[in-house]
Design a protein around this motif. Sequence first.
Motif, short mmCIF file in Angstrom:
data_model
loop_
_atom_site.label_atom_id
_atom_site.label_comp_id
_atom_site.label_asym_id
_atom_site.label_seq_id
_atom_site.Cartn_x
_atom_site.Cartn_y
_atom_site.Cartn_z
N THR A 56 0.82 -1.20 0.00
CA THR A 56 0.00 0.00 0.00
C THR A 56 0.86 1.26 0.00
OG1 THR A 56 -1.78 -1.16 1.15
CG2 THR A 56 -1.79 1.25 1.27
N ALA A 57 1.96 1.21 0.73
CA ALA A 57 2.80 2.39 0.87
C ALA A 57 3.80 2.57 -0.26
CB ALA A 57 3.56 2.32 2.20
N LEU A 58 4.24 1.47 -0.92
CA LEU A 58 5.41 1.56 -1.79
C LEU A 58 5.19 1.14 -3.24
CD1 LEU A 58 8.05 0.01 0.66
CD2 LEU A 58 7.51 2.43 0.34
N ASP A 59 4.11 0.45 -3.56
CA ASP A 59 3.98 -0.16 -4.89
C ASP A 59 3.50 0.78 -5.98
OD1 ASP A 59 4.96 -2.64 -4.36
OD2 ASP A 59 3.01 -3.63 -4.15
N ASN A 60 3.01 1.94 -5.64
CA ASN A 60 2.46 2.83 -6.65
C ASN A 60 3.51 3.17 -7.72
OD1 ASN A 60 0.52 4.57 -7.86
ND2 ASN A 60 1.49 6.33 -6.88
N GLY A 61 3.17 2.91 -8.99
CA GLY A 61 4.07 3.23 -10.09
C GLY A 61 5.07 2.16 -10.43
N ARG A 62 5.15 1.09 -9.66
CA ARG A 62 6.11 0.03 -9.93
C ARG A 62 5.56 -0.97 -10.95
NH1 ARG A 62 10.23 -1.58 -6.15
NH2 ARG A 62 10.70 0.13 -4.70
N ASP A 63 6.46 -1.51 -11.78
CA ASP A 63 6.07 -2.59 -12.67
C ASP A 63 5.66 -3.80 -11.84
OD1 ASP A 63 6.66 -1.07 -14.89
OD2 ASP A 63 8.71 -1.85 -15.09
N GLU A 122 14.52 3.84 -10.86
CA GLU A 122 14.04 5.11 -10.32
C GLU A 122 14.34 5.21 -8.82
OE1 GLU A 122 12.54 4.09 -13.98
OE2 GLU A 122 12.11 2.96 -12.12
N GLU A 123 14.31 4.08 -8.13
CA GLU A 123 14.68 4.02 -6.71
C GLU A 123 15.79 2.98 -6.57
OE1 GLU A 123 11.12 4.99 -3.85
OE2 GLU A 123 10.52 3.34 -5.19
N PRO A 124 17.04 3.42 -6.73
CA PRO A 124 18.16 2.48 -6.87
C PRO A 124 18.63 1.89 -5.54
CG PRO A 124 18.96 4.73 -7.00
CD PRO A 124 17.46 4.82 -6.90
N PHE A 125 17.71 1.27 -4.86
CA PHE A 125 18.01 0.56 -3.62
C PHE A 125 16.98 -0.54 -3.47
CE2 PHE A 125 16.45 4.92 -2.95
CZ PHE A 125 15.12 4.69 -2.62
N HIS A 126 17.32 -1.53 -2.68
CA HIS A 126 16.36 -2.60 -2.45
C HIS A 126 16.22 -2.83 -0.96
CE1 HIS A 126 17.46 -6.93 -1.37
NE2 HIS A 126 18.54 -6.27 -1.04
N GLY A 127 15.05 -3.32 -0.55
CA GLY A 127 14.79 -3.51 0.86
C GLY A 127 14.45 -4.95 1.18
N SER A 168 21.56 9.01 -2.79
CA SER A 168 20.87 7.72 -2.79
C SER A 168 20.63 7.23 -1.37
CB SER A 168 21.70 6.70 -3.58
OG SER A 168 21.06 5.43 -3.57
N ILE A 169 21.63 7.41 -0.52
CA ILE A 169 21.47 7.01 0.89
C ILE A 169 20.34 7.79 1.54
CG2 ILE A 169 22.58 7.04 3.16
CD1 ILE A 169 25.25 6.49 1.67
N GLU A 170 20.28 9.08 1.28
CA GLU A 170 19.23 9.89 1.89
C GLU A 170 17.86 9.47 1.37
OE1 GLU A 170 17.14 12.11 4.27
OE2 GLU A 170 19.31 11.80 4.45
N GLU A 171 17.75 9.19 0.06
CA GLU A 171 16.47 8.74 -0.48
C GLU A 171 16.08 7.38 0.11
OE1 GLU A 171 14.28 10.41 -2.43
OE2 GLU A 171 15.67 12.06 -1.95
N SER A 172 17.08 6.51 0.33
CA SER A 172 16.76 5.22 0.93
C SER A 172 16.30 5.38 2.37
CB SER A 172 17.98 4.29 0.87
OG SER A 172 18.97 4.62 1.82
N LYS A 191 14.60 7.92 3.47
CA LYS A 191 13.20 8.36 3.37
C LYS A 191 12.29 7.17 3.07
CE LYS A 191 14.36 13.00 1.66
NZ LYS A 191 14.30 13.91 0.48
N ALA A 192 12.74 6.28 2.17
CA ALA A 192 11.94 5.11 1.82
C ALA A 192 11.77 4.18 3.00
CB ALA A 192 12.57 4.38 0.64
N ILE A 193 12.81 4.00 3.78
CA ILE A 193 12.71 3.08 4.92
C ILE A 193 11.81 3.67 6.00
CG2 ILE A 193 14.65 3.78 6.42
CD1 ILE A 193 15.48 0.87 6.54
N ARG A 194 11.80 5.00 6.10
CA ARG A 194 10.86 5.64 7.04
C ARG A 194 9.42 5.42 6.59
NH1 ARG A 194 14.43 10.12 6.55
NH2 ARG A 194 15.85 10.34 8.31
N ARG A 195 9.17 5.58 5.26
CA ARG A 195 7.81 5.35 4.76
C ARG A 195 7.36 3.93 5.04
NH1 ARG A 195 9.78 7.90 0.10
NH2 ARG A 195 9.65 5.95 -1.09
N ALA A 196 8.26 2.98 4.81
CA ALA A 196 7.93 1.58 5.07
C ALA A 196 7.66 1.35 6.55
CB ALA A 196 9.06 0.68 4.59
#
Length: 504
Positions: free
Chosen positions: A172-179, A329-334, A402-406, A408-413
């Motif tokens: 719900t939080a992360l999949d929008n726009g992903r293939d 577009e988001e060059p990191f994986h979780g 990239s680290i800063e964007e990751s 932000k992504a980990i906070r959203r998750a």
Amino acid sequence: MTRTFPAAVDVAIVGSGPSGATYARILSEMAPQASVACFEVGPLLADPPGLHVKNIKDAGERAAAQRRSEGPQAERAAAAGTRMVRPGTFLLPDGYRQPGEDGLPGAAMSSNVGGMGAHWTGACPRPGGRERVGFLPNLDALLDEAERLLHVVDDAFDDAPYSQEVRRRLSTALDNGRDPGRRVQAMPLAVVREGDGRVTWSGADVVFGERSRTNSNFTLFPEALTERILVEDGYARGVLVKDLRNGAEHEIRAGKVVVAADALRTPQLLWASGVRPAALGRYLNDQPQTVFAVRLREVTTLPDESAQSAPGQTISKHSGVSWVPYTDEEPFHGQVMQLDTSPVPLADDGVPAPGSIVGLGWFCAKDLQECDRVEFDAYEQDAYGMPAMRIHYRLTERDHSSIEESRKAIRRAAEALGEPLDEEPRTFDPGASLHYQGTTRMGLHDDGASVCGPNSEVWAVKDLFVAGNGVIPTPIACNPTLLSVALAIAGARSIADQLNADRN
């Protein structure tokens, strides 16, 4: 006990981790008539060889196996301090940072039969986008075969408590726009369901398989240090090996030599052997790693009693592992792990419900640079008597972004899942991922920017092959083992084809 080293073999393999085991397995399947010897600097930990230490049921025996993997104790002691070190590994004691650089203070290794495959978390995601090796047209078929050797499944813990809920919230939080193929999903894991219902981690033992273990032409030599590759007239002709049990040296002739140590010690051995192409040790790639932990909101009891672990269960049934794939577009994986699977302590004991504490780990793709490298000292030696390592490594502006964007992504998750246990995510020092790559990188052409070709044969020396994470040429963020095994399969098939052609 005394042991006899062979005078000559068809193939000598240096290193017994997943990639070295891949060569042994493929050669045992495709060219069983070939004589193959594998030399491992570390000790044998358990039976079968290469067993994952987490599969050792007795806690005391498991801890002892981890300690035996930690290399020369003097080297481990020299590295003591504030740097993070995980059980079963030992830190690079010095030379890990040069003045004015970021360095790799987390740089660590393991010395044991099975290599890091005896200690890993079994995550085997497939690379996507720019992570993929674009010049290999059969990459997907190689990845399929790597999944066979590692015994990768994507439904190992579908019955783990809360795993479906964790994925629903993340999606719900992360999949929008992903293939569709790069949306939140179960993490593919290298695990084996045993006949008695237990689930165990795949180590190099699973890769070796019965085909290698029952192959009378294959021999594994633990506690055997390969000091040199014997190179004559531009060809690899064998290896010089020291038996660490008694100090005796043995010259072993070989038709093919495969160096499948780690991404630091493989270039070390090539350099010590006078094999020094321009790209050797360069394009060193680590994955900047950020971790966070949350307590799932609105869960207090197990949703299904059957999800609880059975007595003697090797892997807890609370071990749900979810994957947030890399995208360009988001060059990191979780990877999102219910607590007991995390290799890093993320929360205190005493959680209200098993599996309700979740660890999040985000890994970034590094901005590859030729100047990021491991160099070797012509005069100073490490604890094994090999050339001492010197790491040059810098994070670029793109890396910091990239680290800063990751983060932000980990906070959203984390916010989607529950209540964070800390105020801020923690970004580890470089090297902490243990996912080093690039130092013997593969290329399509011998253009000075690669060490080996698409079949992993070293450009500069015929019949010399390299294997392991160091061969990976792309800036991947995902766990590298599946890809490195896939590349090793291509190299092993090439050797098998040559051996079979020579025999015929």
